[in-house]
Structures are given as C-alpha cells and as structure tokens.
Scaffold this motif. Structure first.
Motif, mmCIF file in Angstrom:
data_model
loop_
_atom_site.group_PDB
_atom_site.id
_atom_site.type_symbol
_atom_site.label_atom_id
_atom_site.label_comp_id
_atom_site.label_asym_id
_atom_site.label_seq_id
_atom_site.Cartn_x
_atom_site.Cartn_y
_atom_site.Cartn_z
ATOM 1 N N ALA A 173 65.206 57.126 46.233
ATOM 2 C CA ALA A 173 64.815 55.764 46.595
ATOM 3 C C ALA A 173 64.969 55.539 48.090
ATOM 4 O O ALA A 173 64.130 54.883 48.722
ATOM 5 C CB ALA A 173 65.657 54.748 45.817
ATOM 6 N N ALA A 174 66.043 56.065 48.658
ATOM 7 C CA ALA A 174 66.267 55.926 50.102
ATOM 8 C C ALA A 174 65.139 56.588 50.877
ATOM 9 O O ALA A 174 64.510 55.963 51.751
ATOM 10 C CB ALA A 174 67.614 56.538 50.487
ATOM 11 N N TRP A 175 64.870 57.826 50.569
ATOM 12 C CA TRP A 175 63.842 58.568 51.308
ATOM 13 C C TRP A 175 62.457 57.972 51.074
ATOM 14 O O TRP A 175 61.655 57.905 52.000
ATOM 15 C CB TRP A 175 63.886 60.036 50.905
ATOM 16 N N ASN A 176 62.176 57.541 49.861
ATOM 17 C CA ASN A 176 60.870 56.931 49.584
ATOM 18 C C ASN A 176 60.673 55.627 50.346
ATOM 19 O O ASN A 176 59.531 55.222 50.613
ATOM 20 C CB ASN A 176 60.720 56.678 48.082
ATOM 21 N N ALA A 177 61.786 54.963 50.693
ATOM 22 C CA ALA A 177 61.714 53.710 51.451
ATOM 23 C C ALA A 177 61.900 53.937 52.950
ATOM 24 O O ALA A 177 61.968 52.977 53.716
ATOM 25 C CB ALA A 177 62.773 52.733 50.944
ATOM 26 N N GLY A 178 61.988 55.194 53.355
ATOM 27 C CA GLY A 178 62.117 55.510 54.777
ATOM 28 C C GLY A 178 63.515 55.332 55.338
ATOM 29 O O GLY A 178 63.682 55.159 56.555
ATOM 30 N N LEU A 179 64.528 55.405 54.473
ATOM 31 C CA LEU A 179 65.909 55.242 54.902
ATOM 32 C C LEU A 179 66.651 56.571 54.853
ATOM 33 O O LEU A 179 66.238 57.509 54.166
ATOM 34 C CB LEU A 179 66.642 54.250 53.987
#
Length: 209
Positions: A173-179
């Motif tokens: 979820a973090a990577w998919n949201a650019g975090l």
C-alpha cells in the motif's frame, strides 16, 4: 534517529498493538463451530496475522467462503473483550512524539478499533483515522492510504511520507501510494514463511532511533 518525514501513516494490529493469543484462539474456536470446520493454531495464526498476504485468497485456498467467514468472525468478536486483551508494544511510544501529521490506516473494523484505541490510550496519537471497508478498499490498494493523505492535507503537494506496518499488504500500500515503507517484523521470518521487503526492515521501531 527516526527518519525525517513530513507525515506518518501507521497500521494498527500487529504494528502498534497486539492481542493475547488466548483471545485469538477462543474466537477461532467459536468461528469454527459456526462454520463446521475447526482451525488449527497455525491456520488461526496465518489468518490473524495475515502471514500469507491476502486473507481472502488464503480462505479460498482452504475452501472457505470469505464472506461467510468474515460474517461469523465479526459476529464472534466482542469489542470490550478484544480491547481488554489488547496490549501496546513498548517500541510504539515514538509515535506520540512525532512532530508531523500522523494517520492511522487499519483493517481493524471501527466497532473494534475505537474500544482498542481507548483501552491502550492512543486515540490522540492520530490526526486522521481510517478503518478500511469494501467502500474504501483494502491494503495493498493505495485508495485508503490516499484518502488519509487527502484528509491530512498532504496529498499531491510534494510532502515526503512513510507508512509503517507489520505485513506485506502495508508495504504494498505504501509503495502503491508513492510512499516509503517501514516493515516491522513482529512474528519472525521463519513463522511467516517468507521475508517482507521494505525501505526499512526492523524487528522493533527502536531500531529506527
């Protein structure tokens, strides 16, 4: 030192808090009675901690209808008992001292989340809270993360943020949201059966200090 970010997002269960095993075992016993199928300790552990990623996919692999399971599971969870048997990880205390907006993005349902936060005394740690639903989407879908970012007023403005959680879905979820992603491994690689990657991989948040 804790990495410098403009905002922090955190998961709840398994990340900041955990529940006594006796509670988990009792819930799965009652759910098993309702479904006519017993759950081993390993199966209960896998589902409770999301050790294999998607719980729905795991249920389907075991021949269990996810909708039927979750209906029974939520019916058998007592919010007050759950809250009483939930404890705060000592290393989570750093969140209270963060000098940045902080959001909670959890799969814990609202009827359980609120009593848990009240019992462990961390409700005021978060500027925004979101309990995922079918409407919001579920991690690793970035939608609930992006919704919290929007509510924190940190979306699409160059702010650098991070999401910390105990599972592969949190990292996704973090990577998919650019975090950036912090994975805190609470159960151990051997028990999980795989290694979860992240921008930071720790066994305790104290390692960020």
């Amino acid at each position: 030192m804790v990495p410098e970010y403009d905002f922090w997002l955190l998961d709840l269960d398994g990340t900041l808090v955990d529940v006594e095993w006796s509670y988990t075992r009792e819930v799965f016993d009652r759910v098993g009675d309702r479904l006519g199928r017993s759950f081993t300790d390993r199966e209960a552990d896998v589902l409770w901690n999301g050790l294999t990623g998607s719980r729905d996919r795991q249920l389907e692999a075991w021949g269990i209808d996810p909708t039927e399971f979750w209906t029974a599971f939520h019916d058998e969870e007592d919010p007050l008992v759950r809250a009483e048997q939930t404890y705060l990880h000592d290393d989570a205390a750093f969140v209270a001292d963060l000098d940045a907006p902080v959001g909670l993005v959890t799969h814990c349902q609202e009827f359980l989340c609120e009593p848990v936060l009240e019992n462990v005394g961390i409700g005021d740690w978060f500027d925004v809270r979101l309990c995922c639903t079918e409407e919001t989407g579920w991690k690793p879908d970035p939608a609930p993360v992006e919704r919290v970012m929007h509510d924190l007023e940190v979306a699409s403005n160059g702010h650098r943020g991070v999401l910390a959680g105990d599972g592969a879905n949190d990292v996704g979820a973090a990577w998919n949201a650019g975090l950036d992603a912090i994975h805190v491994e609470r159960v151990g690689h051997e028990r999980r059966g795989q290694c979860v990657l992240g921008d930071y991989r720790v066994q305790s948040f104290d390692e960020l200090g």
